[in-house]
Enzyme design. Sequence first.
Site, PDB file in Angstrom:
ATOM      1  N   THR A   1      32.497  25.774  43.518  1.00 42.61           N
ATOM      2  CA  THR A   1      31.365  26.700  43.444  1.00 42.61           C
ATOM      3  C   THR A   1      30.214  26.046  42.683  1.00 42.61           C
ATOM      4  O   THR A   1      30.450  25.245  41.783  1.00 42.61           O
ATOM      5  CB  THR A   1      31.823  27.974  42.704  1.00 42.61           C
TER       6      THR A   1
ATOM      7  N   ARG B   1      36.842  39.806  51.068  1.00 43.52           N
ATOM      8  CA  ARG B   1      36.999  39.666  49.612  1.00 43.52           C
ATOM      9  C   ARG B   1      35.664  39.203  48.988  1.00 43.52           C
ATOM     10  O   ARG B   1      35.050  38.253  49.441  1.00 43.52           O
ATOM     11  CB  ARG B   1      38.089  38.652  49.314  1.00 43.52           C
TER      12      ARG B   1
ATOM     13  N   ASP C   1      33.236  37.057  41.940  1.00 39.79           N
ATOM     14  CA  ASP C   1      32.283  37.336  40.854  1.00 39.79           C
ATOM     15  C   ASP C   1      30.877  36.843  41.138  1.00 39.79           C
ATOM     16  O   ASP C   1      29.900  37.314  40.526  1.00 39.79           O
ATOM     17  CB  ASP C   1      32.767  36.650  39.567  1.00 39.79           C
TER      18      ASP C   1
ATOM     19  N   THR D   1      32.081  30.007  36.880  1.00 43.38           N
ATOM     20  CA  THR D   1      32.871  29.562  38.012  1.00 43.38           C
ATOM     21  C   THR D   1      34.341  29.691  37.635  1.00 43.38           C
ATOM     22  O   THR D   1      34.683  29.719  36.456  1.00 43.38           O
ATOM     23  CB  THR D   1      32.536  28.106  38.405  1.00 43.38           C
ATOM     24  N   GLY D   2      35.194  29.792  38.640  1.00 46.07           N
ATOM     25  CA  GLY D   2      36.622  29.932  38.366  1.00 46.07           C
ATOM     26  C   GLY D   2      37.219  31.053  39.204  1.00 46.07           C
ATOM     27  O   GLY D   2      36.593  31.543  40.137  1.00 46.07           O
TER      28      GLY D   2
ATOM     29  N   GLY E   1      37.828  34.276  40.517  1.00 46.65           N
ATOM     30  CA  GLY E   1      36.859  35.364  40.453  1.00 46.65           C
ATOM     31  C   GLY E   1      37.385  36.708  39.974  1.00 46.65           C
ATOM     32  O   GLY E   1      36.653  37.480  39.345  1.00 46.65           O
TER      33      GLY E   1
HETATM   34  N1  ASP Z   1      34.296  32.270  41.265  1.00 48.41           N
HETATM   35  C1  ASP Z   1      34.439  31.948  42.661  1.00 48.41           C
HETATM   36  C2  ASP Z   1      35.124  33.109  43.337  1.00 48.41           C
HETATM   37  O1  ASP Z   1      36.140  33.574  42.842  1.00 48.41           O
HETATM   38  C3  ASP Z   1      35.195  30.700  42.929  1.00 48.41           C
HETATM   39  C4  ASP Z   1      34.847  29.514  42.058  1.00 48.41           C
HETATM   40  O2  ASP Z   1      34.044  29.626  41.166  1.00 48.41           O
HETATM   41  O3  ASP Z   1      35.409  28.442  42.283  1.00 48.41           O
HETATM   42  O4  ASP Z   1      34.695  33.494  44.377  1.00 48.41           O
END
Ligand code: ASP
Length: 308
Positions: free
Chosen positions: A176, A204, A207, A227-228, A230
């Site tokens: 992301t 789906r 965040d 990021t991470g 979500g």
């Molecule tokens: N936060 C993003 C999501 O869950 C994914 C990511 O940041 O890698 O959609």
Amino acid sequence: MDKPPPPRAALIVHAGAWAIPDDEREAHRAGCTAAIEAGWEVLKTGGRALDAIVTAIRIMEDDFSLNAGRGSVLNLDGRVELDAGIMDGSDLSAGGVAAVTRYKHPIDGAERVRTSRHVLLVGSGADRYLETHGIHPCEPEDLITEREVERLKELLAKGPQKGPGTDFGMDLPGDTVGAVAIDQTGNIAAGASTGGVAGKMPGRMGDTAIPGSGYFADNLAGGVSCTGWGEPILRMGLARRVADLLRDNNATDAAWIAIQELESRFKGKGGVIVIGRDGSIGFSYNTPAMALAYMDEEMEMPFIGGGI
Ligand code: ASP
């Protein structure tokens, strides 16, 4: 009484937090470098924080190796559904799009929504709104790359998905992209753009489209992009939490405290990039790596790092 010093322009960008494999590090460095250079050009010539982050995020959306725009991860149907969001700290306006399927630059769509009477548009309504408001659509297939088709096959071969919880940050790609900037007038902006998590359920939303979760900007506090995984980030309202922490902490501490809470209270994995209202820069992550780059008026060249 002495006048406070003028705000210091600064920019930080990220290209995701996860266990970035060795053979992908160079691509992440290249993506972050291109984004920081283009975004910094905007800020250093007196441009707006908003324009700097849109410029930086657009460049990373164009980069097929990152999980935004073309080259994004696929959902269970083998399709790309994109989320993006942006916030202007000067008036607290925010805009997000979620599950859009026909745009190479969803950040442009989010920015268009920010200036509309709504905050968040999703799915086919968002696709339709963007097309009728000057954002050029592409075919949904144009967003799909061979690499992601293969990745989805491998993921599905592992059996039914329990959710990214156990794997996130280790196996699942998390490229992301996001950016936070403060300009020479002290205005702060933040945004993010993503294809979400690989093998997600169609429909789906993570965040990244939601102000307060995936991003937040307030001139009185600072700006944040996350990021991470979500789902925990959404439950925590991670970006808003960092912004609240910025009232009593510098950017580095606010980022660190929030990521500790994400892990200990919400069992989440991810990272944040932060700029305080004084132009101070911070970041934190609890994944093995986080691709990021930053630059400010006192630096001669950008820092590129986060384990890449
Ligand atoms: N936060 C993003 C999501 O869950 C994914 C990511 O940041 O890698 O959609």
